[in-house]
Design an enzyme around this catalytic site. Structure first.
Site, short mmCIF file in Angstrom:
data_model
loop_
_atom_site.label_atom_id
_atom_site.label_comp_id
_atom_site.label_asym_id
_atom_site.label_seq_id
_atom_site.Cartn_x
_atom_site.Cartn_y
_atom_site.Cartn_z
N GLU A 33 68.47 62.14 37.26
CA GLU A 33 68.09 61.14 38.26
C GLU A 33 66.58 60.96 38.32
O GLU A 33 66.08 59.84 38.45
CB GLU A 33 68.64 61.54 39.63
N TYR A 113 66.82 58.23 47.48
CA TYR A 113 67.78 57.94 46.42
C TYR A 113 68.19 59.20 45.67
O TYR A 113 69.39 59.47 45.49
CB TYR A 113 67.20 56.93 45.42
N ASP A 131 70.44 52.06 44.66
CA ASP A 131 69.35 51.74 43.74
C ASP A 131 69.30 50.23 43.57
O ASP A 131 70.01 49.48 44.26
CB ASP A 131 69.52 52.46 42.40
N CYS A 186 76.48 42.62 36.53
CA CYS A 186 75.79 41.89 37.60
C CYS A 186 74.28 42.10 37.48
O CYS A 186 73.63 42.63 38.38
CB CYS A 186 76.30 42.37 38.96
N CYS A 193 79.26 36.89 34.82
CA CYS A 193 80.24 36.75 35.91
C CYS A 193 81.68 36.70 35.41
O CYS A 193 82.60 37.16 36.11
CB CYS A 193 79.92 35.51 36.74
N CYS A 196 83.18 40.08 35.40
CA CYS A 196 83.06 40.86 36.64
C CYS A 196 84.41 41.04 37.33
O CYS A 196 85.12 40.07 37.60
CB CYS A 196 82.09 40.17 37.60
N CYS A 202 83.64 37.46 45.21
CA CYS A 202 82.19 37.46 45.31
C CYS A 202 81.70 36.33 46.21
O CYS A 202 81.97 35.14 45.95
CB CYS A 202 81.57 37.34 43.92
#
Length: 289
Positions: A33, A113, A131, A186, A193, A196, A202
């Site tokens: 991370e 985070y 994030d 995304c 799209c 997705c 959406c």
């Protein structure tokens, strides 16, 4: 949110990142991370593997010199992250990496985070991990905004509320899936799209895919940091000299890699102030010991 569709998509499209494999320790997740902040995971993965071989525990890492840490960090960028991680390992001592978010936040260099990512992705706690990718997916799917607003504390509560509705025990998996969806589908400029799993629900799609306003676009461009010709690039050039040297280097050696004298001086001063470089009594420069 259609969690079932999202999780089914993730089951098929999850990237095989080394820190996601079984057996990865809390230290391994923490390291991944920190390394992945503002750095593509493709660049992080090989360096993460090297570090886990060299320093398999945070105790091993704490015993390293700062010079060795900075050399091993290489060109990942923002090397101050490496020193803060070293300070974190020092603070932990022989204690394990904690699972509690508040305890993680007390460690040097661990922010909102990173603390939540370790608690969620390693310890399986259903805490919001927000994030840039998660912010973007949430903005489009839930609020119908193509570009997310300036980061704000409220987002943690928004995502926490969303996760409360996730299938029992699947919250951490949902968090990882949201992050992956933002990274692969995304995306910021040209979202895919058609691929997705959330397209049917959406809010941005249902609103007719409105273009972002000029103000939103201007703010987004402002948040993108350029690199060429910046103090950050100058710092990187100077750090490369220090990392590659086997002994302290002269001012002339540093002067040779960056022509702009005022900028070079400013960059060097910032490296010294950040503890990334030290100057010997004879005027030569080196990595911190």
């Amino acid at each position: 949110m259609n969690f079932e569709a999202l999780l089914a998509w993730f089951d098929v499209n999850e990237r095989d990142l080394p820190w996601r494999r079984p057996g990865t320790t809390a230290w391994g997740v923490l390291l991944s991370e920190v390394m992945s902040q503002q750095t593509p995971v493709a660049r992080v993965a090989p360096i993460w593997k090297d570090w886990m071989v060299r320093w398999p525990t945070h105790v091993d890492f704490a015993a390293a010199s700062r010079a060795d840490v900075l050399k091993a960090w290489g060109t990942l960028g923002y090397p101050r992250r490496a020193l803060r991680l070293w300070e974190c390992a020092q603070a932990l001592g022989s204690s394990p990496v904690p699972s509690d978010v508040d305890a993680l936040l007390e460690l040097p260099g661990i922010g909102d985070y990173t603390a939540r990512a370790v608690a969620c992705f390693h310890y399986g706690l259903n805490v919001p991990v927000v994030d840039t990718n998660v912010r973007r997916v949430y903005a489009r799917d839930i609020t119908g905004t193509f570009l997310p607003p300036t980061p704000r504390k409220r987002e943690l509560a928004d995502v926490a509320s969303l996760l409360e509705a996730a299938p029992a025990g699947r919250g951490p998996r949902v968090s990882a899936a949201l992050m992956e969806l933002g990274a692969l589908v995304c995306t910021a400029k040209n979202p895919s799209c058609e691929a997705c799993p959330l397209k049917a629900e959406c809010a941005w799609q249902l609103a007719g895919c409105p273009e972002p306003s000029e103000e939103e676009t201007a703010k987004a461009k402002k948040r993108v940091q350029k690199f060429t010709g910046t103090d950050r690039q100058a710092r990187g050039r100077l750090m490369a000299v220090l990392r590659g040297a086997t002994e302290p280097v002269s001012q002339a050696a540093l002067d040779a890699v960056w022509e702009d004298a005022p900028q070079r001086s400013r960059a060097l001063a910032s490296l010294l102030a950040d503890g990334l470089a030290e100057q010997d009594p004879d005027g030569r420069f080196r990595l911190p010991s």
